[in-house]
Design a protein around this motif. Structure first.
Motif: not given
Length: 543
Positions: A304-306, A327-330, A350-358
């Motif tokens: 994620t960005p954070d 852990p970086a943002t608790s 909620w975490f702003d996690a983008s789908p990755g590329q396989d």
């Protein structure tokens, strides 16, 4: 000629790791939006019960929606028990980390080291699988053991015994290469839990209690629900909860949002940690996973960005679950539910996690096409968005992974394909399964499923097909209009689009199957016939 049951339309498997949809960053840090989503899901009837915990700024915020049982009055709370499904794998991996720290095993301990002379491995490479490979889904084992019969779809693992597990190990990947690529495996995780239980001496449950649950103070987590439990719920009705038997390490545990939030706070360093292993060691990336993510010794990892999020999700019967922490943002989030909502999408948004590329492998030249196994059964080989797949007649497409020398392994079944060439041209493929080899000659350069074309139908005509069709006691097809076409759902499964072929016939694209609708003398639709894998099953219209 018999095709083994592992090819059947998959039902009852512990849920695989989810692949996430694109996120809406503006909603990424909003607990209120998740609470609203849960309430809406309950109101729609797709979810019976849901409870969540969000850790932020050192505090835990709990909220929930729904009722514990259909028609009941009790609402879920932080001590409501849910079956957490595949999150049990993270607990099993924590158990491994603790037993390594205690000197009971090492990450390089092999299956053969622990089973001694009890198993005569048809494929010696299976005996050389390490405990780390079992924990990280890089063992080469398929998703399910070859002898898991699933006689009762409502409780598919209940009859699977220790003897069955050892018998499966003896025959696994017989006559095939093993492979060492990432392939999500309930078989491997269940085997890991079983082996650690043997080393402990009391079995998986007592080992988990001694090494993980008691040190962490997780009093509401265990093989059985410790508190009032939410009823499993799917397809709009209550269903039995699952018993994972010998494969307990893959998905048997029950827990609560209170206990899961405590685990998250321990992992974030916000609560006392009475474990022996080093947290940094188990967070190291050890292998790539699907969906552009990675895997550590305990958790799957998303960027994620954070900073990275360490997470797992799960599903059994009518229970759905997710835990993730950054852990970086608790920050951390726990979502537990009964129903048909996938909490992973909400949590990763909620975490702003983008789908990755396989970095998906490709089929070698000339391998794509249609292969005839029998006059009624064929195998289509083609490239999908996520890589090469093989599709047996009447079945959904299944991913295959190259192993070299013309071999491709199935991730979902104990089976492999070996492509045969003459004068540098692919002429046939051999299906190797349970030590048997069946040849399928190449008959076309394009898989049949890709060449199927649908026709248009007016919405007014589509309405003729809408209704319920009883296939068997407790199993029926629901047909509904969605957009410009129809969708069909078999009891206990999601809705899938079906496409008009002509003459009252519709076909699936997610599985090589057709629905042939029948009319009575007055021209009204009164039944459908499922054509799948050379078998026909009739379902009478009941409404």
């Amino acid at each position: 000629m018999r095709i083994d049951s592992t090819w059947t339309f998959l039902r009852g498997a512990v849920a695989p790791i989810a692949l996430f949809m694109a996120v809406n960053a503006s909603a990424a840090d909003s607990a209120a939006s998740i609470e609203a989503e849960l309430e809406e899901a309950v109101a729609s009837g797709s979810v019976l019960s849901a409870h969540a915990a969000i850790v932020r700024d050192g505090e835990v915020h709990f909220f929930g929606a729904g009722r514990l049982e259909p028609g009941g009055d009790s609402a879920p709370d932080p001590s409501t028990s849910y079956q957490i499904g595949s999150i049990s794998k993270a607990f099993t991996n924590l158990l491994l980390a603790e037993m390594v720290a205690a000197g009971k095993v090492t990450y390089d301990t092999t299956v053969a080291d622990l089973l001694g002379d009890e198993v005569d491995f048809a494929n010696p490479a299976v005996g050389e699988i390490t405990l780390l490979e079992l924990a990280t889904h890089t063992s080469g084992l398929p998703r399910l053991p070859l002898n898991l019969a699933m006689n009762d779809p409502a409780d598919p693992y209940a009859d699977y015994s220790e003897e069955d597990l050892l018998a499966a190990l003896a025959e696994t990947r017989k006559g095939q290469p093993l492979g060492d690529h990432y392939a999500y495996s309930n078989y491997g995780a269940g085997l890991l839990g079983y082996l650690l239980g043997r080393v402990h001496g009391g079995g998986y449950g007592p080992a988990m209690e001694s090494f993980v649950l008691e040190p962490l103070g997780l009093d509401e987590t265990g093989i059985e629900p410790r508190t009032s439990a939410a009823a499993a719920f799917t397809g709009g009705e209550a269903v039995p909860a699952w018993n994972l038997a010998a494969l307990a390490g893959a998905g048997a545990l029950w827990s609560t949002t209170a206990d899961m939030a405590r685990l998250a706070r321990v992992e974030l360093g916000l609560a006392a940690r009475e474990l022996e292993h080093e947290p940094g060691m188990v967070r190291e990336i050890v292998a790539p996973a699907k969906g552009g993510h990675a895997v550590s010794r305990v958790w799957h990892v998303a960027e994620t960005p954070d900073g990275p999020v360490y997470w797992h999700n799960g599903a059994t019967a009518g229970h759905r679950s997710f835990i993730g922490f950054r852990p970086a943002t608790s920050h951390a989030i726990v979502l537990l539910a009964t129903g048909d909502l996938d909490p992973a999408d909400l949590a990763m948004e909620w975490f702003d996690a983008s789908p990755g590329q396989d970095d998906a492998p490709s089929l070698e030249a000339g391998m794509a096409g249609q292969y005839r196994l029998t006059p009624q059964v064929g195998i289509g080989i083609y490239e999908s968005d996520s890589g090469p797949v093989a599709q047996l007649s009447g079945q959904p497409p299944a991913s295959i992974t190259p192993l070299g020398d013309g071999w491709y392994a199935f991730d979902v079944a104990d089976a492999s394909l070996r492509f045969l060439r003459e004068d540098d041209e692919v002429t046939a493929v051999e299906l190797v399964q349970n030590g048997r080899t069946q040849r399928a000659d190449k008959v076309a350069e394009t898989a049949r499923v890709l060449s199927r074309q649908s026709k248009e139908m007016e919405r007014q005509q589509l309405e003729d097909f809408v209704g319920e069709y009883a296939l068997a006691p407790g199993a029926s097809f629901s047909i509904r209009i969605a957009g410009d076409g129809l969708e069909a759902r078999l009891t206990g499964q999601p809705f899938f689009p079906i496409y008009f072929k002509g003459d009252d016939v519709f076909f699936y694209k997610v599985v090589d199957a057709e629905l042939h609708f029948q009319r009575d003398e007055s021209g009204e639709i009164d039944a459908l016939v499922l054509h799948q894998g050379g078998i026909e099953q009739r379902a009478e219209r009941v409404e």
